[in-house]
Write a protein that holds these residues in place. Structure first.
Motif, PDB file in Angstrom:
ATOM      1  N   LEU A 146       2.054  13.405  -8.443  1.00  0.00           N
ATOM      2  CA  LEU A 146       2.086  12.527  -7.270  1.00  0.00           C
ATOM      3  C   LEU A 146       1.672  11.098  -7.653  1.00  0.00           C
ATOM      4  O   LEU A 146       2.294  10.121  -7.218  1.00  0.00           O
ATOM      5  N   ARG A 147       0.650  10.986  -8.474  1.00  0.00           N
ATOM      6  CA  ARG A 147       0.180   9.644  -8.872  1.00  0.00           C
ATOM      7  C   ARG A 147       1.222   8.950  -9.751  1.00  0.00           C
ATOM      8  O   ARG A 147       1.483   7.757  -9.584  1.00  0.00           O
ATOM      9  N   ALA A 171      -5.836  24.247 -12.188  1.00  0.00           N
ATOM     10  CA  ALA A 171      -4.746  23.743 -13.026  1.00  0.00           C
ATOM     11  C   ALA A 171      -3.594  23.235 -12.170  1.00  0.00           C
ATOM     12  O   ALA A 171      -3.028  22.167 -12.432  1.00  0.00           O
ATOM     13  N   ILE A 172      -3.275  24.012 -11.123  1.00  0.00           N
ATOM     14  CA  ILE A 172      -2.186  23.577 -10.242  1.00  0.00           C
ATOM     15  C   ILE A 172      -2.578  22.261  -9.566  1.00  0.00           C
ATOM     16  O   ILE A 172      -1.765  21.335  -9.454  1.00  0.00           O
ATOM     17  N   MET A 173      -3.826  22.183  -9.135  1.00  0.00           N
ATOM     18  CA  MET A 173      -4.330  20.957  -8.510  1.00  0.00           C
ATOM     19  C   MET A 173      -4.164  19.759  -9.455  1.00  0.00           C
ATOM     20  O   MET A 173      -3.591  18.731  -9.085  1.00  0.00           O
ATOM     21  N   ALA A 174      -4.633  19.924 -10.695  1.00  0.00           N
ATOM     22  CA  ALA A 174      -4.589  18.814 -11.658  1.00  0.00           C
ATOM     23  C   ALA A 174      -3.154  18.351 -11.886  1.00  0.00           C
ATOM     24  O   ALA A 174      -2.859  17.144 -11.862  1.00  0.00           O
ATOM     25  N   ASN A 175      -2.243  19.311 -12.059  1.00  0.00           N
ATOM     26  CA  ASN A 175      -0.844  18.958 -12.321  1.00  0.00           C
ATOM     27  C   ASN A 175      -0.202  18.278 -11.121  1.00  0.00           C
ATOM     28  O   ASN A 175       0.556  17.316 -11.267  1.00  0.00           O
ATOM     29  N   GLU A 217       4.292   9.345  -9.493  1.00  0.00           N
ATOM     30  CA  GLU A 217       5.387   8.957  -8.611  1.00  0.00           C
ATOM     31  C   GLU A 217       4.951   7.852  -7.643  1.00  0.00           C
ATOM     32  O   GLU A 217       5.698   7.508  -6.728  1.00  0.00           O
ATOM     33  N   GLY A 218       3.736   7.384  -7.777  1.00  0.00           N
ATOM     34  CA  GLY A 218       3.314   6.215  -7.016  1.00  0.00           C
ATOM     35  C   GLY A 218       2.571   6.494  -5.729  1.00  0.00           C
ATOM     36  O   GLY A 218       2.387   5.600  -4.897  1.00  0.00           O
ATOM     37  N   PHE A 219       2.177   7.744  -5.509  1.00  0.00           N
ATOM     38  CA  PHE A 219       1.423   8.040  -4.289  1.00  0.00           C
ATOM     39  C   PHE A 219      -0.071   7.949  -4.564  1.00  0.00           C
ATOM     40  O   PHE A 219      -0.513   8.079  -5.707  1.00  0.00           O
ATOM     41  N   GLU A 220      -0.810   7.732  -3.471  1.00  0.00           N
ATOM     42  CA  GLU A 220      -2.254   7.907  -3.544  1.00  0.00           C
ATOM     43  C   GLU A 220      -2.500   9.399  -3.315  1.00  0.00           C
ATOM     44  O   GLU A 220      -2.006   9.956  -2.331  1.00  0.00           O
ATOM     45  N   ALA A 221      -3.194  10.061  -4.185  1.00  0.00           N
ATOM     46  CA  ALA A 221      -3.407  11.504  -3.997  1.00  0.00           C
ATOM     47  C   ALA A 221      -4.886  11.848  -4.051  1.00  0.00           C
ATOM     48  O   ALA A 221      -5.592  11.428  -4.959  1.00  0.00           O
ATOM     49  N   ASP A 222      -5.308  12.603  -3.010  1.00  0.00           N
ATOM     50  CA  ASP A 222      -6.691  13.079  -2.976  1.00  0.00           C
ATOM     51  C   ASP A 222      -6.674  14.596  -3.128  1.00  0.00           C
ATOM     52  O   ASP A 222      -5.651  15.239  -2.891  1.00  0.00           O
ATOM     53  N   SER A 223      -7.825  15.198  -3.416  1.00  0.00           N
ATOM     54  CA  SER A 223      -7.851  16.655  -3.596  1.00  0.00           C
ATOM     55  C   SER A 223      -8.968  17.289  -2.770  1.00  0.00           C
ATOM     56  O   SER A 223      -9.995  16.664  -2.510  1.00  0.00           O
ATOM     57  N   ALA A 224      -8.688  18.536  -2.321  1.00  0.00           N
ATOM     58  CA  ALA A 224      -9.733  19.356  -1.683  1.00  0.00           C
ATOM     59  C   ALA A 224      -9.496  20.790  -2.139  1.00  0.00           C
ATOM     60  O   ALA A 224      -8.341  21.226  -2.201  1.00  0.00           O
ATOM     61  N   MET A 251       0.839  -1.194   0.000  1.00  0.00           N
ATOM     62  CA  MET A 251       0.000   0.000   0.000  1.00  0.00           C
ATOM     63  C   MET A 251       0.872   1.241   0.000  1.00  0.00           C
ATOM     64  O   MET A 251       1.829   1.346   0.760  1.00  0.00           O
ATOM     65  N   SER A 252       0.574   2.194  -0.856  1.00  0.00           N
ATOM     66  CA  SER A 252       1.401   3.408  -0.914  1.00  0.00           C
ATOM     67  C   SER A 252       0.855   4.481   0.023  1.00  0.00           C
ATOM     68  O   SER A 252      -0.252   4.369   0.535  1.00  0.00           O
ATOM     69  N   HIS A 253       1.678   5.528   0.254  1.00  0.00           N
ATOM     70  CA  HIS A 253       1.260   6.610   1.142  1.00  0.00           C
ATOM     71  C   HIS A 253       0.177   7.449   0.506  1.00  0.00           C
ATOM     72  O   HIS A 253       0.168   7.661  -0.695  1.00  0.00           O
ATOM     73  N   ARG A 254      -0.706   8.001   1.385  1.00  0.00           N
ATOM     74  CA  ARG A 254      -1.830   8.802   0.895  1.00  0.00           C
ATOM     75  C   ARG A 254      -1.552  10.285   1.174  1.00  0.00           C
ATOM     76  O   ARG A 254      -1.283  10.684   2.303  1.00  0.00           O
ATOM     77  N   ILE A 255      -1.602  11.091   0.137  1.00  0.00           N
ATOM     78  CA  ILE A 255      -1.327  12.532   0.267  1.00  0.00           C
ATOM     79  C   ILE A 255      -2.586  13.315  -0.115  1.00  0.00           C
ATOM     80  O   ILE A 255      -3.202  13.025  -1.147  1.00  0.00           O
ATOM     81  N   LEU A 256      -2.941  14.269   0.748  1.00  0.00           N
ATOM     82  CA  LEU A 256      -4.097  15.129   0.445  1.00  0.00           C
ATOM     83  C   LEU A 256      -3.574  16.477  -0.074  1.00  0.00           C
ATOM     84  O   LEU A 256      -2.794  17.151   0.606  1.00  0.00           O
ATOM     85  N   VAL A 257      -3.999  16.831  -1.294  1.00  0.00           N
ATOM     86  CA  VAL A 257      -3.589  18.117  -1.875  1.00  0.00           C
ATOM     87  C   VAL A 257      -4.744  19.115  -1.686  1.00  0.00           C
ATOM     88  O   VAL A 257      -5.871  18.842  -2.113  1.00  0.00           O
ATOM     89  N   VAL A 258      -4.441  20.237  -0.998  1.00  0.00           N
ATOM     90  CA  VAL A 258      -5.468  21.270  -0.771  1.00  0.00           C
ATOM     91  C   VAL A 258      -5.061  22.503  -1.572  1.00  0.00           C
ATOM     92  O   VAL A 258      -4.023  23.112  -1.302  1.00  0.00           O
TER      93      VAL A 258
END
Lengths: 565, 131
Positions: free
Chosen positions: B22-23, B13-17, B25-32, B1-8
């Motif tokens: 992060l994905r 556009a910055i969020m999408a990039n 590079e193998g991380f789990e990435a969520d957005s808010a 299981m990879s690490h989970r990172i929350l991007v706020v």
């Protein structure tokens, strides 16, 4: 016998000689007494006058024939001192001593017309046979008294002038008008003048206007404040002032420098005497200090002229002090303004740099993605990322344009050129421009009240205002919403209002709405720079107009421009 | 299981990039899109790390950090600020308030990834991708 006879003859001759010598001596004494500059009067023990010389006749007005045999106390001693005189005489006859004997003293004497005259008196008693005779020298000292009184008055005046100048010098002199009021009042009190006024030269140096007036008795004299006197009408007076010569006019209607004022100024104001001196400031005459005597004349003394000159110098000092204080305040104000401006500039730069970093960050991350991960991206993703770069470069360019517009407006480099224009036509043009990229998504309505086809406004600035307000209205309201532009004539110009049915502006954000880079908290994902309304505000300011808004969250927004036209 | 990172982050556009990198590079990435949405997501699922913008509508990054530090169960989640604010005092201020790092936009992804990896080393759950 011969011897005897000759002896007798010799004795007779000697007696005769002695007698003649005595007569001559007596004649000399009589002449001396008669020619004396002092009155010489003798009285007997009974107080009756026994001798009365020529000087006594001129001093008291009574002839010797009238005086001799009359009690001295009744003739020349003022009633208040008569009893003392009689008592003194009686005491001397009893004790052979007296307080006034063999001394010189000053007393008042009475002349024939009943005036009291100051005299210097010395009395010496001497025996004549069995009785006392009192002789007295009486000298008229009224001239000396007058001179002394004059000296005393001058000394008192000098002290009064000095005290007054000290008081004037201690006055705070920062506020000219206040100081001047004090100076004029103190001056009038010191010189006992009816009116003292300060007249200021107008910038052309050819007329003076009465700036401030002090009246000892406001009820008894007119107010000349605001009156103007011109060199054209009174050349002699102005040339006296220009040559720094004080005008000392005991009789102002006759004095060569002031007689021209007679019919227009002196007589209507009942001015009899004037004493005017110039007030000089920074090497040129800037005003006149004017003293006036109303009703009765005045012989101005040299001391008073000197005093008036000194007061004029005080006014010069006050002018200088107040102008320095004013200059200091202006410097402080402009420093504060400069500081505020530089703070505004610093804040702007800080916010601007923040606002530019966001699109730069989007662009940079897009470029990095394409460069480092390009081989792992789908074609569609690559296209999307390129689109992002394009959109953000466009957004930054727009921001830069707006920042430049603001900068130009703040530096005062935006010209205001009002010209006659057709307001409804211009509105329609801007509405078309704004709705073109959003065809059919909003319903745009134009309402015009009154004839607005010929109003005087700056077309370029008006375009800026309308396009910013309209694009905001479209941007912040839902598709299908109505945007209404209303135009109306007012007494002073026109009002232009732009109303939408959009998300509105929270009341808490409305105050800061026109600041650069400020955006309301409810804008969400809707992009914007926060510069549009700041630009609109400046364009409104250039018109000398005002902008107001009515809005609430989710209740739509209406901006109203009131522009003089 | 990879690490989970929350991007706020409120900029789309910055969020999408950021999510893409992060994905990749193998991380789990969520957005808010702001602090408030981030709080809701954290309640649902605790991330291993938060990468957070500061100036956002509704709730700022600073406010989010204060909320997290006040909650014993959430106080230990490391938070990295990523901000366009370049005030000289910004970094030290945020570190004092409990952020673990402070990146100034625009930043290199390499720098961001370096900061993320440094924090996740040794944390349980890391699998591959250099963590």
């Amino acid at each position: 016998m011969n011897d005897h006879a000759s002896h007798n003859e010799a004795a007779e001759r000697r007696t005769d000689l002695a007698h003649r010598a005595l007569l001559q001596h007596s004649e000399r004494i009589r002449t001396m007494v008669e020619c004396s500059h002092d009155a010489v009067v003798t009285i007997g023990e009974d107080g009756l006058i026994e001798s009365w010389n020529g000087r006594a006749e001129t001093l008291f007005g009574w002839s010797a024939a009238e005086a001799i045999g009359v009690p001295l106390s009744e003739l020349i001693i003022p009633p208040a001192f008569r009893a003392a005189h009689d008592q003194g005489l009686a005491r001397f006859l009893k004790t052979h001593t007296g307080q006034v004997i063999n001394r010189t003293l000053e007393v008042m004497a009475l002349n024939k017309v009943g005036q009291e005259v100051p005299v210097e008196l010395s009395i010496w008693p001497f025996r004549s046979g069995e009785r006392y005779v009192f002789g007295s020298f009486i000298r008229d000292v009224s001239a000396r008294h007058r001179a002394e009184a004059q000296l005393r008055r001058q000394a008192e005046q000098s002290i009064r002038h000095r005290d007054s100048l000290l008081e004037l010098s201690r006055l705070p002199k920062m506020h000219f008008a206040q100081t001047l009021d004090h100076i004029l009042a103190i001056d009038a009190r010191t010189l006992e003048a009816s009116r003292v006024s300060f007249w200021r030269f107008l910038p052309d140096q050819r007329s003076i206007v009465c700036e401030r007036l002090y009246r000892a008795d406001p009820a008894a004299s007119g107010d000349t404040t605001g009156e103007v006197l011109s060199e054209r009408d009174f050349p002699d007076y102005f040339s006296a002032m220009a040559s720094a010569r004080p005008v000392v006019a005991d009789d102002a209607c006759a004095h060569p420098d002031t007689r021209a004022f007679a019919s227009a100024y002196l007589r209507p104001n009942n001015v009899v005497s004037m004493l005017d001196t110039g007030v000089w400031f920074q090497g040129r005459i800037t005003g006149v200090l004017c003293h006036e005597m109303l009703g009765c004349g005045r012989a101005w003394t040299l001391d008073e002229v000197d005093y008036a000159n000194a007061v004029a110098s005080m006014i010069s000092l006050s002018l200088e002090a107040s102008s320095r204080a004013q200059a200091e305040q202006e410097t402080l104000r402009s420093l504060a303004r400069e500081k505020e401006l530089s703070e505004v500039r610093a804040r702007f730069v800080s916010i601007a740099s923040h606002e530019f970093r966001t699109p730069l960050s989007a662009i940079k991350s897009s470029v990095e993605l394409l460069k480092d991960y390009g081989d792992r991206l789908e074609v569609a993703e690559k296209a999307e990322i390129l689109g992002t770069i394009d959109a953000y470069v466009t957004r930054m360019t727009g921001m830069l344009d707006q920042v430049l517009q603001l900068g130009r407006a703040d530096a005062g480099r935006v010209e205001f050129n009002p010209a006659s224009l057709d307001l409804p036509a211009l509105c329609r043009k801007v509405m078309d421009e704004v709705s073109a990229p959003n065809t059919g998504r909003h319903c745009m309505v134009l309402q015009a009240n009154g004839d607005l086809r010929d109003v005087s406004l700056d077309a370029r600035l008006l375009h800026t205002m309308l396009s910013n307000l309209l694009s905001n209205a479209v941007k912040y309201s839902p598709e299908g919403g109505q945007v209404t532009v209303s135009l109306a004539r007012t007494n002073t110009g026109v009002t232009v209002s732009v109303a939408d049915e959009g998300i509105g502006i929270p009341v808490a954000d409305q105050l800061r709405l026109f600041e650069s880079f400020f955006r309301a908290r409810n804008v969400g994902q809707i992009t914007g720079t926060g510069l549009g309304l700041a630009i609109v505000k400046r364009a409104v300011d250039l018109h000398g107009g005002s902008i107001s808004l009515a809005s609430g969250q989710e209740r739509g927004t209406m901006f109203v421009l009131a522009l003089p036209a | 299981m990879s690490h989970r990172i929350l991007v706020v982050e409120d900029d789309a556009a910055i969020m999408a990039n950021t999510l893409r990198v992060l994905r990749l590079e193998g991380f789990e990435a969520d957005s808010a899109c702001d602090g408030l949405e981030a709080l809701q997501r954290i309640e649902l699922q605790k991330p291993d790390l938060i990468l957070c913008d500061i100036r956002m509508p509704r709730m700022t990054g600073d406010e989010l950090l204060d909320h997290l530090r006040a909650r014993p169960d959430l106080a230990q989640i490391p938070l990295i600020f990523a901000t366009a604010s370049a005030e000289p005092s910004g970094r030290s201020e945020r570190i004092l308030r409990g952020a673990v790092d402070y990146l100034v936009k625009p930043y290199d992804f390499k720098v961001m990834l370096g900061a993320v990896r440094k924090l996740l080393v040794g944390l349980p759950g890391g699998t591959r991708d250099g963590v």
